[in-house]
Design a protein around this motif. Structure first.
Motif, PDB file in Angstrom:
ATOM      1  N   GLY A 153      43.606  66.588  12.237  1.00  0.00           N
ATOM      2  CA  GLY A 153      42.430  67.455  12.297  1.00  0.00           C
ATOM      3  C   GLY A 153      41.361  67.028  11.316  1.00  0.00           C
ATOM      4  O   GLY A 153      40.158  67.110  11.614  1.00  0.00           O
ATOM      5  N   GLY A 154      41.769  66.569  10.122  1.00  0.00           N
ATOM      6  CA  GLY A 154      40.793  66.097   9.151  1.00  0.00           C
ATOM      7  C   GLY A 154      40.037  64.875   9.647  1.00  0.00           C
ATOM      8  O   GLY A 154      38.819  64.762   9.451  1.00  0.00           O
TER       9      GLY A 154
ATOM     10  N   ALA B  46      37.574  66.105  12.246  1.00  0.00           N
ATOM     11  CA  ALA B  46      36.420  66.767  11.617  1.00  0.00           C
ATOM     12  C   ALA B  46      35.485  65.748  10.965  1.00  0.00           C
ATOM     13  O   ALA B  46      34.259  65.900  10.999  1.00  0.00           O
ATOM     14  CB  ALA B  46      36.905  67.780  10.582  1.00  0.00           C
TER      15      ALA B  46
ATOM     16  N   ALA C  19      33.456  64.267  13.642  1.00  0.00           N
ATOM     17  CA  ALA C  19      32.447  65.237  14.084  1.00  0.00           C
ATOM     18  C   ALA C  19      31.260  65.256  13.131  1.00  0.00           C
ATOM     19  O   ALA C  19      30.103  65.372  13.559  1.00  0.00           O
ATOM     20  CB  ALA C  19      33.075  66.623  14.187  1.00  0.00           C
ATOM     21  N   LEU C  20      31.544  65.147  11.835  1.00  0.00           N
ATOM     22  CA  LEU C  20      30.449  65.102  10.859  1.00  0.00           C
ATOM     23  C   LEU C  20      29.607  63.841  11.027  1.00  0.00           C
ATOM     24  O   LEU C  20      28.377  63.885  10.951  1.00  0.00           O
ATOM     25  CB  LEU C  20      31.023  65.156   9.444  1.00  0.00           C
TER      26      LEU C  20
ATOM     27  N   GLN D   3      27.237  64.221  14.043  1.00  0.00           N
ATOM     28  CA  GLN D   3      26.519  65.495  14.164  1.00  0.00           C
ATOM     29  C   GLN D   3      25.109  65.338  14.733  1.00  0.00           C
ATOM     30  O   GLN D   3      24.541  66.291  15.275  1.00  0.00           O
ATOM     31  CB  GLN D   3      26.467  66.182  12.811  1.00  0.00           C
TER      32      GLN D   3
ATOM     33  N   LEU E 202      33.555  73.694  11.305  1.00  0.00           N
ATOM     34  CA  LEU E 202      34.523  72.640  11.606  1.00  0.00           C
ATOM     35  C   LEU E 202      35.926  72.905  11.065  1.00  0.00           C
ATOM     36  O   LEU E 202      36.831  72.116  11.331  1.00  0.00           O
ATOM     37  CB  LEU E 202      34.012  71.299  11.071  1.00  0.00           C
ATOM     38  N   TRP E 203      36.138  74.004  10.324  1.00  0.00           N
ATOM     39  CA  TRP E 203      37.489  74.261   9.847  1.00  0.00           C
ATOM     40  C   TRP E 203      38.457  74.458  11.006  1.00  0.00           C
ATOM     41  O   TRP E 203      39.644  74.133  10.894  1.00  0.00           O
ATOM     42  CB  TRP E 203      37.522  75.452   8.889  1.00  0.00           C
ATOM     43  N   TRP E 204      37.955  74.964  12.145  1.00  0.00           N
ATOM     44  CA  TRP E 204      38.842  75.158  13.303  1.00  0.00           C
ATOM     45  C   TRP E 204      39.374  73.822  13.797  1.00  0.00           C
ATOM     46  O   TRP E 204      40.522  73.732  14.238  1.00  0.00           O
ATOM     47  CB  TRP E 204      38.107  75.890  14.434  1.00  0.00           C
ATOM     48  N   LEU E 205      38.553  72.773  13.718  1.00  0.00           N
ATOM     49  CA  LEU E 205      38.982  71.462  14.175  1.00  0.00           C
ATOM     50  C   LEU E 205      40.021  70.862  13.230  1.00  0.00           C
ATOM     51  O   LEU E 205      40.896  70.111  13.655  1.00  0.00           O
ATOM     52  CB  LEU E 205      37.769  70.540  14.293  1.00  0.00           C
ATOM     53  N   VAL E 206      39.940  71.234  11.949  1.00  0.00           N
ATOM     54  CA  VAL E 206      40.920  70.754  10.975  1.00  0.00           C
ATOM     55  C   VAL E 206      42.296  71.366  11.243  1.00  0.00           C
ATOM     56  O   VAL E 206      43.322  70.675  11.218  1.00  0.00           O
ATOM     57  CB  VAL E 206      40.457  71.074   9.536  1.00  0.00           C
TER      58      VAL E 206
END
Length: 256
Positions: free
Chosen positions: A46-47, A50, A53-54, A57, A138-142
């Motif tokens: 997940g990290g 994320a 994703a960053l 963006q 983005l914590w959900w993706l982690v």
């Protein structure tokens, strides 16, 4: 500590395609630590998602969603997708129990398996697209891959295997409630910073309970493919819930 180290390495080797050039002993203690490390491996995956994703963006949202989905599948090597396809073929056959188990063991993939794979990836991609589009944190993706793997561990521990053979049976002999609770510790620590994780843990538990009931009803037990399918299904379930929650939060008037 040595068993914990080998267990973590074993979990990485089993759940990912990341290179871990270590010969890990296959013992009850290393298997227990491996299961306890399942959510940690999920947090690593997940990290990485994320982080991508960053980096993306400012990219078009469809491209970012497809890149995330590609990395997601690539990191795991599609390990659990095989379980989804086998389970779909068995359920789609509409055959008696014994024949369904034969289909589960057949290495050939049928039309129901292919359709299940296509729809699973399509829904994951669409949900990723929507969550990115709505600017969900983005914590959900982690935590999502971590919760999915914790759900798989729960199913394995609390559900009898249909046959006393196979990889799932070998793992199960070493496991108990303590291992499931210890596996949850990293997620509970993260919940101190992101309280929404607690709701997602409860949602994962409900999904596993429903999956256990369905699999016991349809197959009278589980195997490794069903654990993998539960991980994939749990991730999709949580993504849908996350989108529903964030959609609702975005619709609230400011200040509420």
């Amino acid at each position: 500590m040595k068993n914990a180290f080998y267990g973590g390495a074993l979990a990485l080797q089993f759940l990912t395609r990341l290179p871990v050039p270590i010969a890990c002993p296959w013992t009850p203690k290393t298997r227990r630590w491996a299961i306890r490390a399942y959510p940690l491996v999920g947090l690593l995956l997940g990290g990485l998602l994320a982080l991508l994703a960053l980096l993306l963006q400012n990219a078009p949202t469809p491209i970012a969603a497809l890149a995330l989905l590609s990395l997601w599948v690539g990191l795991s090597g599609g390990l659990h997708l095989d379980g989804v396809m086998d389970l779909a073929d068995a359920l789609g056959s509409n055959q008696p129990l014994a024949r369904r188990w034969e289909i589960m063991k057949d290495p050939q993939i049928g039309s129901f398996g292919i359709l299940a794979l296509l729809f699973l990836l399509a829904w994951k991609g669409a949900l990723l697209w929507a969550l990115l589009q709505y600017g969900a944190p983005l914590w959900w993706l982690v935590v999502l891959p971590s919760l999915g793997r914790w759900g798989g561990a729960m199913l394995l521990v609390f559900t009898p295997c249909a046959q006393q053979t196979g990889l799932a049976w070998a793992w199960k002999q070493s496991l108990g409630l303590r291992d499931v609770l210890l596996a949850l510790v990293p997620l509970l620590l993260l919940a101190l910073f992101w309280p929404g994780i607690m709701a997602m843990c409860l949602a994962t538990g409900l999904f596993v309970v429903a999956s256990r009931w369905a699999l016991m009803t349809l197959f009278q037990g589980i195997n490794g493919d069903m654990v993998g399918a539960t991980i994939e299904g749990g991730e999709l379930w949580l993504m849908g819930l996350m989108l529903s929650w964030w959609w609702y939060a975005m619709a609230l008037p400011p200040g509420m």
